[in-house]
Scaffold this motif. Sequence first.
Motif, mmCIF file in Angstrom:
data_model
loop_
_atom_site.group_PDB
_atom_site.id
_atom_site.type_symbol
_atom_site.label_atom_id
_atom_site.label_comp_id
_atom_site.label_asym_id
_atom_site.label_seq_id
_atom_site.Cartn_x
_atom_site.Cartn_y
_atom_site.Cartn_z
ATOM 1 N N PHE A 53 -13.069 -103.608 -17.330
ATOM 2 C CA PHE A 53 -13.071 -104.493 -16.062
ATOM 3 C C PHE A 53 -14.191 -104.964 -15.533
ATOM 4 C CE2 PHE A 53 -12.945 -103.608 -11.711
ATOM 5 C CZ PHE A 53 -11.988 -104.804 -11.937
ATOM 6 N N TYR A 92 -10.734 -103.247 -8.105
ATOM 7 C CA TYR A 92 -10.608 -101.252 -8.748
ATOM 8 C C TYR A 92 -9.223 -100.748 -8.942
ATOM 9 C CZ TYR A 92 -15.246 -100.890 -10.055
ATOM 10 O OH TYR A 92 -16.664 -101.648 -10.426
ATOM 11 N N ALA A 114 -9.660 -100.378 -20.590
ATOM 12 C CA ALA A 114 -9.799 -101.193 -20.472
ATOM 13 C C ALA A 114 -10.684 -101.842 -20.126
ATOM 14 C CB ALA A 114 -9.415 -101.021 -18.457
ATOM 15 N N ARG A 142 -11.053 -111.875 -12.072
ATOM 16 C CA ARG A 142 -11.425 -110.453 -11.964
ATOM 17 C C ARG A 142 -11.102 -110.922 -14.016
ATOM 18 N NH1 ARG A 142 -5.940 -107.313 -13.396
ATOM 19 N NH2 ARG A 142 -3.997 -109.057 -13.944
ATOM 20 N N ALA A 145 -6.930 -102.810 -11.835
ATOM 21 C CA ALA A 145 -7.439 -103.194 -13.144
ATOM 22 C C ALA A 145 -6.786 -101.321 -13.625
ATOM 23 C CB ALA A 145 -8.955 -102.670 -13.344
ATOM 24 N N ALA A 171 -15.805 -99.962 -16.878
ATOM 25 C CA ALA A 171 -16.037 -102.103 -15.796
ATOM 26 C C ALA A 171 -17.797 -101.447 -16.074
ATOM 27 C CB ALA A 171 -16.135 -101.249 -13.877
ATOM 28 N N LEU A 207 -9.883 -108.627 -17.238
ATOM 29 C CA LEU A 207 -9.905 -107.540 -17.657
ATOM 30 C C LEU A 207 -9.096 -107.332 -18.823
ATOM 31 C CD1 LEU A 207 -8.272 -104.017 -16.928
ATOM 32 C CD2 LEU A 207 -6.969 -105.507 -15.929
#
Length: 199
Positions: A143, A30, A141, A190, A33, A114, A192
């Motif tokens: 994510f 986190y 973003a 991840r 990101a 997210a 992103l």
Amino acid sequence: MADDRTHVQDFFAVRAAGWDSRFPDDGPAYTAAVRALRLRPGDRVLDAGCGTGRALPALREAVGPGGTVTGADLTQQMLEAARRAGREASGALLLADAARIPLRSGAVDAVFAAGLVSHLPDPARGLAELARVVRPGGRLALFHPVGRAALAARHGRSLADDDLRARPRLTPLLADTGWRLDTYTDEDDRFLALAVRTA
């Protein structure tokens, strides 16, 4: 659409209390990101679908005491878990649907989301609403702390060609809703996608 929202609320409501303990090692992902979002001191940022607020401390650190951090989520139980974890100290918590955010147009410099896009009942509508609240030139973003293939494997599925987060699908969806895809990363550890709000 109301049924879809209720399904999302029901899914997360029963998982809220133990959510953070299910993913105890996601903190560094986190933070990385949020760093990639390139926030500046004094910026205004929305964490859309903030859940238990895991990104809020990193967002607060990025924008500093002069910035504004708002976490919005559709599920009251997730926001209550964020409060219990003390994350309300990092930003205001708001019970809100990502498709109808109670902020004025252009109110924020960036949106952090997210795991949100796959839970939107109408992804185009949700992404257009995120674009509405972001100023032109602002950033988004999208994510997830694991990549698409790893997430599919976690759920016992194979990676589908029509996955909404696949670059060939996501790029035009973003373009149609007020965004230009800037960078795209889909690795085991991840996912992103960074996008810029078009004028």
